[in-house]
Design a protein around this motif. Sequence first.
Motif, PDB file in Angstrom:
ATOM      1  N   GLN A   1       3.590 -11.259  -5.027  1.00  0.00           N
ATOM      2  CA  GLN A   1       3.399 -10.922  -6.435  1.00  0.00           C
ATOM      3  C   GLN A   1       2.240  -9.945  -6.603  1.00  0.00           C
ATOM      4  OE1 GLN A   1       2.923 -14.740  -8.256  1.00  0.00           O
ATOM      5  NE2 GLN A   1       5.128 -15.117  -8.406  1.00  0.00           N
ATOM      6  N   GLN A   2       1.174 -10.154  -5.835  1.00  0.00           N
ATOM      7  CA  GLN A   2       0.032  -9.250  -5.888  1.00  0.00           C
ATOM      8  C   GLN A   2       0.436  -7.850  -5.416  1.00  0.00           C
ATOM      9  OE1 GLN A   2      -3.164 -10.492  -3.346  1.00  0.00           O
ATOM     10  NE2 GLN A   2      -4.589  -8.981  -4.142  1.00  0.00           N
ATOM     11  N   LEU A   3       1.228  -7.775  -4.361  1.00  0.00           N
ATOM     12  CA  LEU A   3       1.699  -6.493  -3.859  1.00  0.00           C
ATOM     13  C   LEU A   3       2.593  -5.808  -4.882  1.00  0.00           C
ATOM     14  CD1 LEU A   3       1.911  -4.474  -1.526  1.00  0.00           C
ATOM     15  CD2 LEU A   3       3.820  -5.824  -0.657  1.00  0.00           C
ATOM     16  N   GLN A   4       3.463  -6.567  -5.518  1.00  0.00           N
ATOM     17  CA  GLN A   4       4.348  -5.997  -6.535  1.00  0.00           C
ATOM     18  C   GLN A   4       3.536  -5.456  -7.707  1.00  0.00           C
ATOM     19  OE1 GLN A   4       7.273  -8.702  -8.052  1.00  0.00           O
ATOM     20  NE2 GLN A   4       8.243  -7.176  -9.348  1.00  0.00           N
ATOM     21  N   LYS A   5       2.521  -6.191  -8.146  1.00  0.00           N
ATOM     22  CA  LYS A   5       1.653  -5.741  -9.247  1.00  0.00           C
ATOM     23  C   LYS A   5       0.920  -4.462  -8.847  1.00  0.00           C
ATOM     24  CE  LYS A   5      -0.926  -6.414 -13.030  1.00  0.00           C
ATOM     25  NZ  LYS A   5      -0.859  -5.222 -13.805  1.00  0.00           N
ATOM     26  N   SER A   6       0.429  -4.429  -7.616  1.00  0.00           N
ATOM     27  CA  SER A   6      -0.282  -3.250  -7.132  1.00  0.00           C
ATOM     28  C   SER A   6       0.643  -2.036  -7.106  1.00  0.00           C
ATOM     29  CB  SER A   6      -0.839  -3.520  -5.736  1.00  0.00           C
ATOM     30  OG  SER A   6      -1.434  -2.378  -5.207  1.00  0.00           O
ATOM     31  N   LEU A   7       1.874  -2.226  -6.654  1.00  0.00           N
ATOM     32  CA  LEU A   7       2.838  -1.120  -6.627  1.00  0.00           C
ATOM     33  C   LEU A   7       3.171  -0.639  -8.037  1.00  0.00           C
ATOM     34  CD1 LEU A   7       5.257  -2.273  -3.804  1.00  0.00           C
ATOM     35  CD2 LEU A   7       3.655  -0.365  -3.732  1.00  0.00           C
ATOM     36  N   GLU A   8       3.307  -1.563  -8.969  1.00  0.00           N
ATOM     37  CA  GLU A   8       3.583  -1.174 -10.349  1.00  0.00           C
ATOM     38  C   GLU A   8       2.427  -0.381 -10.935  1.00  0.00           C
ATOM     39  OE1 GLU A   8       4.430  -4.871 -12.267  1.00  0.00           O
ATOM     40  OE2 GLU A   8       6.444  -5.012 -11.419  1.00  0.00           O
ATOM     41  N   ASP A   9       1.180  -0.833 -10.657  1.00  0.00           N
ATOM     42  CA  ASP A   9       0.006  -0.115 -11.151  1.00  0.00           C
ATOM     43  C   ASP A   9      -0.074   1.288 -10.548  1.00  0.00           C
ATOM     44  OD1 ASP A   9      -0.622  -2.344 -12.617  1.00  0.00           O
ATOM     45  OD2 ASP A   9      -2.206  -3.042 -11.257  1.00  0.00           O
ATOM     46  N   THR A  10       0.202   1.384  -9.248  1.00  0.00           N
ATOM     47  CA  THR A  10       0.170   2.682  -8.584  1.00  0.00           C
ATOM     48  C   THR A  10       1.239   3.605  -9.142  1.00  0.00           C
ATOM     49  OG1 THR A  10      -0.661   1.632  -6.572  1.00  0.00           O
ATOM     50  CG2 THR A  10       0.293   3.822  -6.334  1.00  0.00           C
ATOM     51  N   ASN A  11       2.419   3.072  -9.375  1.00  0.00           N
ATOM     52  CA  ASN A  11       3.509   3.856  -9.962  1.00  0.00           C
ATOM     53  C   ASN A  11       3.119   4.382 -11.336  1.00  0.00           C
ATOM     54  OD1 ASN A  11       6.056   4.978 -10.276  1.00  0.00           O
ATOM     55  ND2 ASN A  11       6.920   3.083 -11.084  1.00  0.00           N
ATOM     56  N   GLU A  12       2.510   3.529 -12.142  1.00  0.00           N
ATOM     57  CA  GLU A  12       2.075   3.942 -13.474  1.00  0.00           C
ATOM     58  C   GLU A  12       1.001   5.023 -13.391  1.00  0.00           C
ATOM     59  OE1 GLU A  12      -0.258   1.832 -17.131  1.00  0.00           O
ATOM     60  OE2 GLU A  12       1.353   0.682 -16.193  1.00  0.00           O
ATOM     61  N   LEU A  13       0.054   4.870 -12.478  1.00  0.00           N
ATOM     62  CA  LEU A  13      -1.013   5.855 -12.299  1.00  0.00           C
ATOM     63  C   LEU A  13      -0.443   7.209 -11.869  1.00  0.00           C
ATOM     64  CD1 LEU A  13      -4.095   6.422 -12.169  1.00  0.00           C
ATOM     65  CD2 LEU A  13      -3.967   5.738  -9.762  1.00  0.00           C
ATOM     66  N   LEU A  14       0.519   7.181 -10.940  1.00  0.00           N
ATOM     67  CA  LEU A  14       1.124   8.435 -10.493  1.00  0.00           C
ATOM     68  C   LEU A  14       1.876   9.132 -11.622  1.00  0.00           C
ATOM     69  CD1 LEU A  14       2.423   7.485  -6.938  1.00  0.00           C
ATOM     70  CD2 LEU A  14       0.570   9.058  -7.504  1.00  0.00           C
ATOM     71  N   HIS A  15       2.566   8.367 -12.446  1.00  0.00           N
ATOM     72  CA  HIS A  15       3.276   8.967 -13.582  1.00  0.00           C
ATOM     73  C   HIS A  15       2.292   9.586 -14.577  1.00  0.00           C
ATOM     74  CE1 HIS A  15       7.454   8.081 -12.802  1.00  0.00           C
ATOM     75  NE2 HIS A  15       7.129   6.859 -12.406  1.00  0.00           N
TER      76      HIS A  15
END
Length: 126
Positions: A68-82
Amino acid sequence: MSTTPNNEKSDKTVPFTTAEDAAKLANGTGSSSATPSSTAAADLVSRVADKAHATIDRLATTAAPKAQQLQKSLEDTNELLHERAERLRTTGNEWCDSLRSNVREHPLMAVGTALAVGLLIARLTR
């Protein structure tokens, strides 16, 4: 009950595959020829299966929060890149608009600059 996958054909079967099957065999309900050595083997298999289940449960409990922590981190990174891509797109559009307005205001300077850059590139590539 066989332990081979459904897509494989095998004539070999295992006398028991779960702790319940091992307990049935140990109690004598699974087979009429249960001997003391087969009972000991059934007990051993039962203990190993129980420990394996406990280990898998412990690993699943530990891995779930990390996943879950990894999934949250990936979502945050995706949002930052966008967000950064949108900022770069906006900055590029602003530069293009600025360049267009400068060319419209000073057309002779734009042609002179283009000519100078062309001559410089020609000299460098010789």
